[in-house]
Write a protein that holds these residues in place. Sequence first.
Motif, short mmCIF file in Angstrom:
data_model
loop_
_atom_site.label_atom_id
_atom_site.label_comp_id
_atom_site.label_asym_id
_atom_site.label_seq_id
_atom_site.Cartn_x
_atom_site.Cartn_y
_atom_site.Cartn_z
N UNK A 17 0.83 -1.21 0.00
CA UNK A 17 0.00 0.00 0.00
C UNK A 17 0.86 1.26 0.00
N UNK A 18 1.89 1.27 0.84
CA UNK A 18 2.76 2.45 0.93
C UNK A 18 3.55 2.65 -0.36
N UNK A 19 4.03 1.57 -0.93
CA UNK A 19 4.79 1.68 -2.19
C UNK A 19 3.88 2.14 -3.31
N UNK A 20 2.69 1.57 -3.37
CA UNK A 20 1.72 1.97 -4.40
C UNK A 20 1.39 3.46 -4.28
N UNK A 21 1.23 3.94 -3.05
CA UNK A 21 0.91 5.36 -2.85
C UNK A 21 2.01 6.26 -3.41
N UNK A 22 3.26 5.82 -3.30
CA UNK A 22 4.38 6.60 -3.85
C UNK A 22 4.30 6.61 -5.38
N UNK A 23 4.06 5.43 -5.96
CA UNK A 23 4.04 5.33 -7.42
C UNK A 23 2.88 6.09 -8.04
N UNK A 24 1.73 6.07 -7.39
CA UNK A 24 0.55 6.71 -7.96
C UNK A 24 0.58 8.22 -7.73
N UNK A 25 1.42 8.67 -6.80
CA UNK A 25 1.60 10.11 -6.57
C UNK A 25 2.57 10.63 -7.65
N UNK A 26 2.00 11.17 -8.71
CA UNK A 26 2.80 11.55 -9.88
C UNK A 26 3.94 12.49 -9.51
N UNK A 27 3.63 13.49 -8.71
CA UNK A 27 4.66 14.48 -8.35
C UNK A 27 5.82 13.82 -7.61
N UNK A 28 5.48 12.98 -6.63
CA UNK A 28 6.53 12.32 -5.85
C UNK A 28 7.32 11.35 -6.72
N UNK A 29 6.62 10.59 -7.57
CA UNK A 29 7.31 9.63 -8.43
C UNK A 29 8.30 10.32 -9.36
N UNK A 30 7.89 11.43 -9.93
CA UNK A 30 8.77 12.15 -10.85
C UNK A 30 9.91 12.82 -10.09
N UNK A 31 9.64 13.31 -8.88
CA UNK A 31 10.70 13.92 -8.07
C UNK A 31 11.79 12.92 -7.70
N UNK A 32 11.43 11.65 -7.61
CA UNK A 32 12.41 10.61 -7.28
C UNK A 32 13.17 10.13 -8.51
N UNK A 33 12.76 10.57 -9.69
CA UNK A 33 13.44 10.19 -10.92
C UNK A 33 14.75 10.96 -11.08
N UNK A 34 15.79 10.32 -11.63
CA UNK A 34 17.03 11.04 -11.93
C UNK A 34 16.82 12.17 -12.94
N UNK A 35 15.70 12.14 -13.67
CA UNK A 35 15.43 13.17 -14.68
C UNK A 35 14.68 14.37 -14.11
N UNK A 36 14.36 14.35 -12.80
CA UNK A 36 13.68 15.49 -12.20
C UNK A 36 14.56 16.73 -12.34
N UNK A 37 13.98 17.81 -12.73
CA UNK A 37 14.74 19.03 -13.00
C UNK A 37 14.93 19.21 -14.49
N UNK A 38 15.12 18.09 -15.19
CA UNK A 38 15.14 18.14 -16.66
C UNK A 38 13.70 18.12 -17.14
N UNK A 39 12.90 17.24 -16.52
CA UNK A 39 11.47 17.16 -16.83
C UNK A 39 10.66 17.96 -15.82
N UNK A 40 9.53 18.48 -16.26
CA UNK A 40 8.63 19.16 -15.35
C UNK A 40 7.19 18.77 -15.69
N UNK A 41 6.34 18.75 -14.66
CA UNK A 41 4.92 18.43 -14.84
C UNK A 41 4.18 19.72 -15.14
N UNK A 42 3.49 19.76 -16.26
CA UNK A 42 2.74 20.96 -16.64
C UNK A 42 1.28 20.89 -16.23
N UNK A 43 0.70 19.69 -16.32
CA UNK A 43 -0.73 19.57 -16.05
C UNK A 43 -1.07 18.13 -15.71
#
Length: 200
Positions: A17-43
């Motif tokens: 449940x806790x792991x799923x919550x992290x994955x489904x939280x788009x902002x958190x999942x992308x922030x944990x990606x090595x590409x965060x800062x290169x990619x940004x969420x627009x909408x």
Amino acid sequence: MAFVKVIEFVDIRAPRQEVYNILVDLKRRVQLSPLWGVLQIDRISENYPQEGSDFQMSLRNNQEIPPYQTVITCCNPLRKLAYKLDVRRKSEVTWILQDTQAGTRVIYEEQFEVDETEDGEFAAQVRNVVVSWLKNIKHYAELRDGRLNKAIKWFLDKYFLKLRKEQRNVILILLFMQFTSIITFIMAAIALGVGGIVIN
């Protein structure tokens, strides 16, 4: 054009449940990606993460490559999250969660097109990003027990994960310098103490 599939997994000492919550939280999942800062969420659509919902991302400070849409193709709570990217390589990504004795296994699958002239270098780059991403998710998800871990997670959520990669690097360098100076001070104090004992 040919399709290539990258598959990697990681075992995490945390409930599904806790792991799923992290994955489904788009902002958190992308922030944990090595590409965060290169990619940004627009909408993000209001019905995310339901099947058919979507979100838009773009490359930061890059006007040549247009923003792209990502559509959720499967959302099976606690088990599977899948989406396809509206990009030239026609990427499709699937996250699968499975129970293990110690917690949760997360399996990442990504399929994308490659030019027949490519020698596998792009696939290797994708694999490196995925492996780092899974490690970041693991480390973050395992910050769950004990006051220190909870304090670290609070700091990450409140400040660190919101920073772009270059900002994070500056903070890590400053922390390393601070840590080095503390260790140097302790070693000097021990050396002086030992020296004092020897003299006496």
